[in-house]
Motif scaffolding. Structure first.
Motif: not given
Length: 132
Positions: A6-18, A47-61
């Motif tokens: 129902x509700x999801x979010x991905x967080x990028x930790x603060x690197x002083x940049x987007x 109930x998680x019936x949809x697609x599965x995904x992976x989320x990636x950020x630039x190396x080191x982030x």
């Protein structure tokens, strides 16, 4: 890796940049989530019936993600890196639903001999099995 309910979010930790986060899914779709501290992800199905995904950020982030609200309660799960995937997973005898996610095609076998084949996208390296 994970699947949104129902509700999801991905967080990028603060690197002083987007930091842009890339989403790649078991159905072959990809997306780039908005740069910033949090990207909200639309539901992929209750109930998680949809697609599965992976989320990636630039190396080191570092990024983190979670989903909450499976459609009939407050169940929640965190997203996991493939380094935390395991070869053996104990499961309860009774489940409302079962979602398995992997970074490679796989067949899982229970102690009683039941098999579950994970299918998905070789290009995106995301595979899943779901049953309810």
């Amino acid at each position: 890796y994970g699947s949104c309910s129902t509700l999801s979010a991905v967080y990028a930790y603060d690197y002083g940049e987007a930091v842009s986060v890339t989403q790649s899914c078991s159905d072959g779709t990809t997306a780039t989530l908005s740069a910033g501290s949090r990207a909200t992800i639309s539901t992929f199905g209750s109930q998680y019936t949809g697609k599965a995904c992976k989320w990636t950020a630039p190396e080191g982030k570092l990024i983190g993600g979670a989903t909450v609200g499976d459609g009939d309660g407050g169940d929640s799960t965190t997203f996991l890196p493939s380094t935390l995937f395991q070869q053996v997973t104990p499961l309860p005898k009774t489940l409302e639903y079962l979602l398995l996610i992997s970074d490679q095609a796989a067949t899982c076998t229970t102690a009683s001999g039941t098999t579950y084949s994970l299918t998905g996208s070789a290009t995106n390296e995301v595979y899943k099995f779901y049953t309810s």
